[in-house]
Design a protein around this motif. Structure first.
Motif, short mmCIF file in Angstrom:
data_model
loop_
_atom_site.label_atom_id
_atom_site.label_comp_id
_atom_site.label_asym_id
_atom_site.label_seq_id
_atom_site.Cartn_x
_atom_site.Cartn_y
_atom_site.Cartn_z
N MET A 1 1.07 -0.65 -0.08
CA MET A 1 -0.31 0.18 -0.20
C MET A 1 1.36 1.07 0.05
O MET A 1 2.08 1.20 0.39
N ASN A 2 0.31 1.99 -1.17
CA ASN A 2 0.79 3.29 -0.74
C ASN A 2 0.58 4.11 0.46
O ASN A 2 -0.10 3.74 1.78
N GLU A 3 0.99 5.52 0.57
CA GLU A 3 0.51 6.77 1.32
C GLU A 3 -0.83 6.80 1.77
O GLU A 3 -2.07 6.92 2.60
N THR A 4 -1.28 7.00 0.51
CA THR A 4 -2.74 6.81 0.34
C THR A 4 -3.85 5.67 0.38
O THR A 4 -4.53 6.02 1.98
N ASP A 5 -3.17 5.09 0.36
CA ASP A 5 -4.26 3.27 0.74
C ASP A 5 -4.28 3.84 1.78
O ASP A 5 -4.93 2.73 2.74
N GLN A 6 -2.99 3.59 2.38
CA GLN A 6 -2.66 3.51 4.42
C GLN A 6 -4.18 4.61 4.78
O GLN A 6 -4.49 4.24 6.05
N ARG A 7 -3.87 5.71 4.44
CA ARG A 7 -5.34 6.63 4.78
C ARG A 7 -6.29 6.28 5.04
O ARG A 7 -7.02 6.19 6.05
N HIS A 8 -6.97 5.38 3.28
CA HIS A 8 -7.24 4.69 3.25
C HIS A 8 -8.49 3.72 4.36
O HIS A 8 -9.49 3.40 4.54
N TYR A 9 -6.90 2.85 4.18
CA TYR A 9 -7.63 1.84 5.73
C TYR A 9 -7.46 2.16 6.58
O TYR A 9 -8.25 1.54 7.65
N VAL A 10 -6.97 2.67 7.45
CA VAL A 10 -7.43 3.35 8.63
C VAL A 10 -8.55 4.06 8.64
O VAL A 10 -9.24 3.70 9.89
N LEU A 11 -8.95 4.90 8.01
CA LEU A 11 -10.58 5.53 8.09
C LEU A 11 -11.60 4.40 7.77
O LEU A 11 -12.03 4.49 8.42
N GLY A 12 -10.83 3.63 7.13
CA GLY A 12 -12.11 2.36 7.00
C GLY A 12 -12.22 1.43 8.97
O GLY A 12 -12.91 1.08 8.18
N CYS B 1 -20.25 17.19 15.69
CA CYS B 1 -20.23 15.87 14.75
C CYS B 1 -20.47 16.84 13.20
O CYS B 1 -19.87 15.35 12.25
N ASN B 2 -21.02 17.42 13.06
CA ASN B 2 -21.78 18.25 11.70
C ASN B 2 -21.40 19.20 11.13
O ASN B 2 -20.91 19.70 10.05
N LEU B 3 -20.35 20.25 12.46
CA LEU B 3 -19.48 21.33 11.85
C LEU B 3 -19.09 21.37 11.02
O LEU B 3 -18.96 21.89 9.87
N HIS C 1 -18.23 24.20 -2.82
CA HIS C 1 -18.52 25.85 -3.42
C HIS C 1 -17.97 26.48 -4.10
O HIS C 1 -17.19 27.09 -5.27
N PHE C 2 -16.53 26.75 -3.52
CA PHE C 2 -15.47 27.36 -3.65
C PHE C 2 -13.93 26.76 -4.04
O PHE C 2 -12.86 26.98 -4.93
N GLN C 3 -14.17 25.04 -4.75
CA GLN C 3 -13.95 24.35 -5.66
C GLN C 3 -12.99 23.82 -5.07
O GLN C 3 -11.42 23.95 -5.34
N VAL C 4 -12.42 23.94 -3.42
CA VAL C 4 -11.39 23.58 -3.03
C VAL C 4 -11.88 22.32 -1.70
O VAL C 4 -13.05 21.77 -1.74
N TYR C 5 -10.84 21.20 -2.20
CA TYR C 5 -11.49 19.92 -2.27
C TYR C 5 -9.80 19.53 -0.89
O TYR C 5 -8.71 19.50 -1.17
N TRP C 6 -10.20 18.70 0.60
CA TRP C 6 -9.11 18.84 1.35
C TRP C 6 -9.56 17.71 1.63
O TRP C 6 -10.45 17.10 2.22
N LEU C 7 -9.38 16.03 0.85
CA LEU C 7 -9.72 15.29 1.29
C LEU C 7 -9.78 15.03 3.06
O LEU C 7 -10.10 13.93 2.38
N GLU C 8 -8.80 15.35 3.47
CA GLU C 8 -8.73 14.23 4.43
C GLU C 8 -9.46 14.95 5.61
O GLU C 8 -10.06 14.75 6.37
N SER D 1 -14.72 14.38 8.17
CA SER D 1 -15.64 14.54 8.53
C SER D 1 -17.35 13.33 8.10
O SER D 1 -17.77 12.58 8.87
N ASN D 2 -16.69 12.14 7.48
CA ASN D 2 -17.24 10.94 7.01
C ASN D 2 -17.70 10.43 8.81
O ASN D 2 -18.53 9.50 8.92
N LEU D 3 -16.19 10.13 8.97
CA LEU D 3 -16.40 9.33 10.70
C LEU D 3 -17.39 10.24 11.77
O LEU D 3 -17.60 9.37 12.67
N LEU D 4 -17.09 11.58 11.70
CA LEU D 4 -18.03 11.77 12.55
C LEU D 4 -19.09 11.67 12.72
O LEU D 4 -20.45 12.07 13.24
N VAL D 5 -19.71 12.42 10.71
CA VAL D 5 -21.46 11.47 11.52
C VAL D 5 -21.53 10.20 11.60
O VAL D 5 -22.62 9.64 12.41
N ALA D 6 -19.87 9.08 11.53
CA ALA D 6 -20.15 7.81 12.38
C ALA D 6 -20.80 8.30 12.83
O ALA D 6 -21.12 7.11 14.29
N VAL D 7 -19.87 8.54 14.27
CA VAL D 7 -19.53 8.56 15.59
C VAL D 7 -21.03 9.52 15.74
O VAL D 7 -21.02 8.83 16.76
#
Length: 349
Positions: A4-15, A260-262, A272-279, A284-290
């Motif tokens: 796994m590369n760094e991105t895959d590792q991040r996805h695995y930890v998140l998963g 959790c939703n803020l 909306h301002f076309q700023v995409y911060w994947l982290e 945010s997805n994890l906090l929704v689950a929490v």
């Protein structure tokens, strides 16, 4: 061995984090629903709302596990690879809109339960006629219908596509290519007008701006009433103290909802301002689950009645407890129920 590369590792930890949170949350919501459906807990409007909230939250958790958790775990668990390569793409076009329907229902059920507490605490004379179980069920039905209608376009956002990629050198029995199903945005989803009007602004209004404003105003009014009642605590009846205690419990539910939703609101504004911060999206997805997982803990910490009924269920299911202990606990529960009825309580938890 899977490298796994760094991105895959991040996805695995998140998963792993999302899957664990969803598993614990589903168990907690199942226990909460079992307690809230107990005969001694039926008949109140607030418990009816909390039942609906547990159902919506469970659907949110199941959707998060299927869409985010299990595919990310497949990066390290080979036995999950068939799910990632074959079933994930087939499920996403259905699970994705169902998850958003459940999330919308969870948000507006929280608003509905808060409105019920506002009436019970700030207008107690009108609570007996307004806060009935029948009205609560109709409100839940209205929330469910609204959530389905509002999220109907989501069923047109995602499609599946078959991709072919090279895995090894071709042989006589294998051409070296392998196919995989992937979920892809449809042309409908990529329309710029749809993205700006529905996907961003309408989503911000329905899921964040309006419910956040309502929850803030209602809880501010409830808190002001609770503070005034606390100063004259000696003059409060047992019923009024119970209503205030229940309001404080739901106040904690709303505070966690805000926390959790803020971040999700911030992510959508940045989009909306076309700023995409994947982290930030991952967190945010994890906090929704929490947020959909912690209500059981709040009910257990603040709800005396909830703890008693849960203890009764455990006593009934566990063979190691004697029959006399079960009868004693059942007798205490009935006595508490009679006392609540004499006090004219409309809420039970």
């Amino acid at each position: 061995m899977i490298i796994m590369n760094e991105t895959d590792q991040r996805h695995y930890v998140l998963g792993a984090a999302i899957t664990a949170t969803c598993a614990l949350g589903l168990a907690g919501n199942a226990v909460s629903l079992g307690v809230l459906l107990h005969p001694h807990m039926r008949g109140s409007s607030v418990n009816c709302g909390l039942q609906g909230l547990a159902v919506f939250d469970s659907l949110v958790l199941a959707s998060a596990a299927l869409m985010l958790g299990l595919p990310a775990l497949a990066l390290r668990l080979p036995w999950l690879l068939p799910y990632r390569r074959r079933w994930h793409a087939r499920l996403v076009p259905v699970v994705y809109p169902l998850g958003l329907i459940a999330q919308t229902g969870s948000v507006w059920t929280t608003v509905g339960v808060t409105l019920e507490r506002y009436i019970a605490v700030c207008h107690p004379l009108r609570a007996r006629s307004l806060c009935t179980q029948r009205r609560a069920r109709l409100a839940l039905l209205a929330v469910a219908v609204f959530s389905i209608i509002y999220n109907a376009p989501r069923f047109l956002e995602v499609g599946t596509r078959c991709l072919v990629y090279c895995t090894e050198l071709p042989t006589q029995d294998n051409d070296g290519n392998q196919t995989i199903l992937v979920a892809m945005p449809t042309q409908f989803r990529t329309d710029p007008h749809y993205i700006q009007v529905y996907y961003i602004w309408l989503y911000l209004l329905v899921m964040y701006f309006v419910p956040f404003a309502l929850l803030f105003v209602l809880n501010a009014l409830i808190w002001r009433t609770v503070q005034a009642a606390t100063r004259s605590r000696n003059r409060l009846t047992c019923s009024q103290r119970h209503e205030i205690g229940l309001a404080l419990m739901l106040f904690c539910v709303v505070v966690i909802f805000f926390v959790c939703n803020l971040l999700g609101m911030v992510v959508n504004i940045l989009e909306h301002f076309q700023v995409y911060w994947l982290e930030l999206v991952d967190i945010s997805n994890l906090l929704v689950a929490v947020n959909s997982s912690v209500n059981f803990i709040i009910y257990y910490l603040f709800g005396k009645r909830f703890r008693r009924i849960l203890a009764g269920i455990v006593l009934k299911c566990c063979p190691c407890f004697t029959k006399s202990k079960r009868k004693l606990h059942s007798l205490r529960l009935r006595q508490t129920s009679v006392m609540h009825s004499l006090n004219g309580n409309t809420s039970r938890i």
